[in-house]
Design an enzyme around this catalytic site. Sequence first.
Site, PDB file in Angstrom:
ATOM      1  N   SER A 110      57.182  69.584  12.890  1.00  0.00           N
ATOM      2  CA  SER A 110      56.084  70.550  12.871  1.00  0.00           C
ATOM      3  C   SER A 110      55.476  70.864  14.228  1.00  0.00           C
ATOM      4  CB  SER A 110      54.992  70.052  11.935  1.00  0.00           C
ATOM      5  OG  SER A 110      55.560  69.707  10.691  1.00  0.00           O
ATOM      6  N   THR A 111      55.755  70.048  15.241  1.00  0.00           N
ATOM      7  CA  THR A 111      55.199  70.359  16.569  1.00  0.00           C
ATOM      8  C   THR A 111      55.751  71.694  17.067  1.00  0.00           C
ATOM      9  OG1 THR A 111      56.976  69.053  17.544  1.00  0.00           O
ATOM     10  CG2 THR A 111      54.851  67.954  17.258  1.00  0.00           C
TER      11      THR A 111
END
Lengths: 564, 426
Positions: free
Chosen positions: A277-278
């Site tokens: 998700s970064t």
Amino acid sequence: MTALVGNGGRPRLANIKQKVTLVAQVRLIVVLGLFALAITTLLLRLFYYGAFEGQVQRSLVSTDVIPVRADLVDRNGVPLARNMKMRALRVIPEKILGDKNKLAMQLAEIFPDTPASTFLKAMKKDRPSYLRRRLVPEDANKVHALGEVGFEFPREDERFYPQHGLAAHVLGYVDADRKGVMGMEKALEERLVDPAKLAEPAALSIDIRVQAALESELGATMKKHSARGATGVVLDVHTGEVLAMASLPEFNPNKIDATALRHQVNDVTYSVYELGSTFKPLTVAAALDAGTVTNLATRYNATEPLKVGRFRIKDDHAQGRYLNVPEALVHSSNIVTARLADNLGKERMEEMFRKLDFDDRPEIELVEAGRPLWPQNWGRVTNMTVSYGHGIAVTPMHLASAYAALVNGGIWRPATLEKVGPDKADPGRRVFKASTSARIRQLLRMIVSDGTGRKADAPGFRIGGKTGSAEKPKGGGYSKSSLVSTFAAAFPMDDPKYVVITMLDEPKGIAETFGQRTAGWTAAPVVKRLVPRIGPMLGVVPDESRDVDVSELTPLLWRPKGES
Amino acid sequence: MASAPEHTIAPESPVLKYKRKLNLSGRLGRSDRSHLAVWFWELDRVLLTFIFVLMAIGLIAVAAASPATAQRLSDTTTTLNPLLYFYKQLVWLILGVPVMLFVSMLPKTQARRLAIILCAVFLFLLLLVPLIGTSVNGARRWIGYGLTIQPSEFLKPVFAVTLAWVLSWKAKDATMPVVGLSMILTGTIGILLMMQPNLGATIIFCGIWFVLILLAGLSAQIIGISIAGGLGGLVLAYFFYPVATQRINTWIFGGGEYDQVAFAHRTLTSGGFIGKGPGMGTEKFKLPEAHTDYIFSVIGEEFGLLACAGVAIVFFAIIARVLMRLLDEEDVFTIMAVTGLTTQLGGQAIINMAVNLQLFPSKGMTLPFISYGGSSMIALCLGTGLLLALTRRNPYLNRSSYAKDGFQMNGQKGSHISGQTSGESK
């Protein structure tokens, strides 16, 4: 009178005595001549030495002060690698007079970590060899006391790392011939042995205080969660200088043994991960830049998993409703991010990743730079999965540089481990619009103040960031049990100066985190503890009265009734 | 002040009064007949001066070399005082000089008796070394608990005197097999020393023996044979005595880069003719035995090769002074004993300097009075005391023909020749 009594025999005896005395005196002159000859020889030799072999250095500065290999220091001049003269123990087998078996036993007593058989083997070789390097004086004296002429104690220049394991992966180490094997010792090899620059230490971008704080916080969390490893990096967003880089477990470059060799992989620059998700803020930034998202209030359907072909995209923190972009980031929605990427199109997504150098080894001096796993076929599904960090694997260093570009106004710069002088920073290249960067700052701050990154919020330091918990690929699929938990942060968000990446490899859930092992519970708290430690050193003063202005976005976050 | 009634006499000045009280004018003057005064006038004061000069040079040299050794022997738990060996040398000198002066006051017969007794004692101790001795750096040479001594160091001077005594029997009775006896004595000591191993001391003992049989008037033939024997012995030692093999190999073929000989050479030559200055030496810190075997090199680095030449010249001055004075000596025992002692002192000095100058294979031998010696300083002082005692002579004896004839016949105390003659003619 005795003289009278002995008168009779006296002349004969006196005669013999006189003769003996005469011979003795003549030979005395011979002896004196021999001594004179010997002394003359000594004097001639002395004058020969004085005239032909004397190499006089009558200087107050000894040549010993100039090292044989330039020192490495941190950005503030703290020594990280330097040279020391140390004794080694060398054996010349043909000169050995004593019993080799006995000597080997005696050596093994002095050096209990080496078996006698090793020493015996070296003593039975044809050629001289080293038995030990870096002898401490006590041991050297003990070996000397054995009185064996076959041993020599050459004083040699040894590379010494006064900070022990700190920044070990950055520094690397040298081999027995003082040649760099890894790290900056290898990357800067030519500079370090350049005769013109020996006296001048090479300054790295590392700040050893920041490095120590990073390693201690990462180490503590890694232990707490019984993680396999932990990595972290602190990057200056305006110059690309790496202030700290840690890859735990560390090793001691002063003592390279089997354990050290096992731990010497630099996970920050060499290992590639699906960072999960970064990546979402990158996708959002690309969409904002391209203009496919013009209104942040626009809602996207996240009520049910997104089906693309035979592929289903699910949310980990499913909200079961329509989400706008700020909500998608705050709740880390895979579905909405995939929809944004789909709208953007694969060409523009791919172009953005290429501009961020995600298709090549990370841009840094180190030789240990890993090649990313770039999707072989960038189809529609791939385009949607890479938008939330799956199907592409890069190094944490890539992520740090990308985040620097996200928050610094949109300029991507290569990372560097060498100290950069004022106004000497690489001009870099524009990847995002300045307006996009300003928007992302607000969004990243909101994730920490209101979203999955709440556990990173250190009061007054205006931290912004994004969590990422990716399942590790295993046997063709993904392993539910092993996570890579990452938190990519920057601070202070009102004027970002530093990017901080923390990552834990396979953390285990513990009671304190209610069994949770995702980034918000593991990697984010590291940032919360780390930034208050390093901020003041780096000139970032905690100030609760200042923050990035997110007032225009706050109303976009839906809150259940009763929650303010 | 007390009242002085005799005002008629001029008052004596306080200084004169004090001088008279001390009897300074008479003390050690030529009219002083005290034992001390006789000793002072009979003593070879030039020789004594040279000895003191050597001791002074030694103190300076040990002060220069001490930091190198102290640093080498320091470890993480204990740091030795850089001048530790200087202080120790000072203490041994303070103990040694009185020994030297006391021995030098003994009459010749007593000095000889002392030497013979000590020779027996230390020969016995040397025999004990293989049984109860302690090893240092792989050689078993030391004996004693707490305070250790090397019997061989003490044996050297008294051996020289004893050997001279044995060889001087020949003057009394030409039929005595003195050469054979001296060979047995020397050979026994030599074997004991080789067992330690102590090649350097062996060479010194053999050297003393060789010089003494040379003086004893052996035919040129026998001398030639013993020279050949000595060379043959060296060749045998080279092939069958590993210590000698190694030392000679290093000397001929050159040692390694880290060999002590190479370190010594670099130290010696790094100061040039005038040296780097006291305390400025850097190479000395690489020397394994800076304060003992290689102190000559330390002198070279800090005080220069000219200072080294000075040290060599002082040693030669001592040798020449003693041997020249022996030329008008008539007593065979005195000639041989004094030459033996001089050979011991001068030979050791020459070999040590030659080792430092790479003219000789390394020996493990100290430079007398210059090197730090520890307890062997006492042995050195004992030997020098004997040398001073045996070189004492009545300064008036040779000046008047009257005295030469008269005193000699009467057996005047303090006249060595007469004492000897009267004893023998009975």
